[in-house]
Design an enzyme around this catalytic site. Structure first.
Site, short mmCIF file in Angstrom:
data_model
loop_
_atom_site.label_atom_id
_atom_site.label_comp_id
_atom_site.label_asym_id
_atom_site.label_seq_id
_atom_site.Cartn_x
_atom_site.Cartn_y
_atom_site.Cartn_z
N CYS A 65 0.88 -1.17 0.00
CA CYS A 65 0.00 0.00 0.00
C CYS A 65 0.92 1.22 0.00
O CYS A 65 2.10 1.08 -0.31
CB CYS A 65 -0.98 -0.03 1.17
SG CYS A 65 -0.25 0.03 2.81
N GLY A 66 0.40 2.38 0.33
CA GLY A 66 1.26 3.56 0.29
C GLY A 66 2.42 3.46 1.25
O GLY A 66 3.58 3.68 0.89
N GLY A 68 2.66 0.66 3.60
CA GLY A 68 2.81 -0.72 4.08
C GLY A 68 2.16 -0.94 5.44
O GLY A 68 1.92 -2.07 5.85
N HIS A 98 13.88 -14.33 12.93
CA HIS A 98 13.48 -14.26 14.34
C HIS A 98 11.97 -14.30 14.55
O HIS A 98 11.51 -14.72 15.61
CB HIS A 98 14.03 -12.97 14.97
CG HIS A 98 15.51 -13.02 15.19
ND1 HIS A 98 16.18 -12.11 15.97
CD2 HIS A 98 16.46 -13.88 14.72
CE1 HIS A 98 17.48 -12.40 15.99
NE2 HIS A 98 17.67 -13.47 15.22
N ASN A 99 11.20 -13.83 13.57
CA ASN A 99 9.75 -13.70 13.77
C ASN A 99 8.92 -14.66 12.93
O ASN A 99 7.69 -14.68 13.05
CB ASN A 99 9.29 -12.26 13.49
CG ASN A 99 10.15 -11.22 14.16
OD1 ASN A 99 10.83 -10.44 13.50
ND2 ASN A 99 10.16 -11.21 15.47
N ARG A 109 5.09 4.18 -1.49
CA ARG A 109 5.52 5.58 -1.40
C ARG A 109 6.75 5.71 -0.51
O ARG A 109 7.15 6.81 -0.17
CB ARG A 109 4.36 6.43 -0.86
CG ARG A 109 3.14 6.42 -1.77
CD ARG A 109 1.92 7.06 -1.11
NE ARG A 109 0.74 6.89 -1.97
CZ ARG A 109 -0.51 6.95 -1.51
NH1 ARG A 109 -0.75 7.18 -0.24
NH2 ARG A 109 -1.52 6.76 -2.35
N ARG A 132 15.05 -20.62 20.38
CA ARG A 132 14.42 -19.70 21.34
C ARG A 132 13.37 -18.83 20.65
O ARG A 132 12.41 -18.38 21.29
CB ARG A 132 15.47 -18.83 22.03
CG ARG A 132 16.19 -17.84 21.12
CD ARG A 132 17.35 -17.17 21.83
NE ARG A 132 17.96 -16.12 21.01
CZ ARG A 132 18.83 -16.33 20.03
NH1 ARG A 132 19.17 -17.57 19.72
NH2 ARG A 132 19.34 -15.33 19.36
C1 RB5 Z 1 -3.94 5.30 0.70
O1 RB5 Z 1 -3.89 6.65 0.43
C2 RB5 Z 1 -3.07 4.96 1.90
O2 RB5 Z 1 -3.68 5.41 3.06
C3 RB5 Z 1 -2.80 3.49 1.96
O3 RB5 Z 1 -2.20 3.09 0.76
C4 RB5 Z 1 -1.87 3.00 3.05
O4 RB5 Z 1 -0.67 3.72 3.05
C5 RB5 Z 1 -2.43 2.83 4.37
O5 RB5 Z 1 -1.77 2.35 5.30
#
Ligand code: RB5
Length: 147
Positions: A65-66, A68, A98-99, A109, A132
């Site tokens: 997403c923008g 993550g 580790h996770n 972005r 662990r």
């Molecule tokens: C969309 O504008 C933005 O909010 C979405 O991609 C994301 O970054 C949300 O966490």
């Protein structure tokens, strides 16, 4: 590996680039959308990918997403999913070692395509160390308030 991928409009271009790289490297990709840059709600795509991983239909998940962040918050609500939002290969590696993370979240972005590919490669290639860390990861599945 079979990778389920999802994005919203903010991560669509990055997801498209990463899906192409995954296929070129011989991985099987199930692209669960979105399929263009129309504005959509990231939880819908996070849930679809997280459920595919939780059901064992995919080995790993990839969500863009923008930032993550929203994808990670949403994916982590699905039982059995450990989603990590990262923007560097070290964190991607540690999320596995580790996770035992099974879903990688990236911000379209935040990271460029080449850096994202390095993160994704580290995420796919790094095994869980167990030991662990297995005890600690098991605690992640305890319902809230159990202790
Ligand atoms: C969309 O504008 C933005 O909010 C979405 O991609 C994301 O970054 C949300 O966490």
């Amino acid at each position: 590996m079979k990778v389920a991928a999802g994005s919203d409009h903010g991560g669509f271009a990055l997801k498209r680039e990463l899906c192409a790289a995954l296929r070129a490297a011989g991985h099987e990709v199930a692209d669960l959308g979105s399929h263009d840059e129309t504005s959509v709600d990231y939880p819908d795509y996070a849930r679809a990918v997280a459920r595919a991983v939780a059901r064992g239909e995919a080995d790993r998940g990839l969500l863009c997403c923008g930032s993550g962040i929203g994808m990670a918050i949403a994916a982590n609500k699905v039982a059995g999913v450990r989603a990590a939002v990262v923007s560097d290969p070290y964190s991607a590696r540690m999320s596995r070692a580790h996770n035992d993370a099974n879903v990688l979240c990236l911000g379209g972005r935040v990271v460029g395509g080449e850096l994202a590919k390095d993160c994704l490669r580290a995420f796919l290639e790094t095994p869980f160390e167990g030991g662990r860390h297995a005890r600690r990861v098991a605690k992640l599945d305890e319902p809230d308030g159990e202790r």
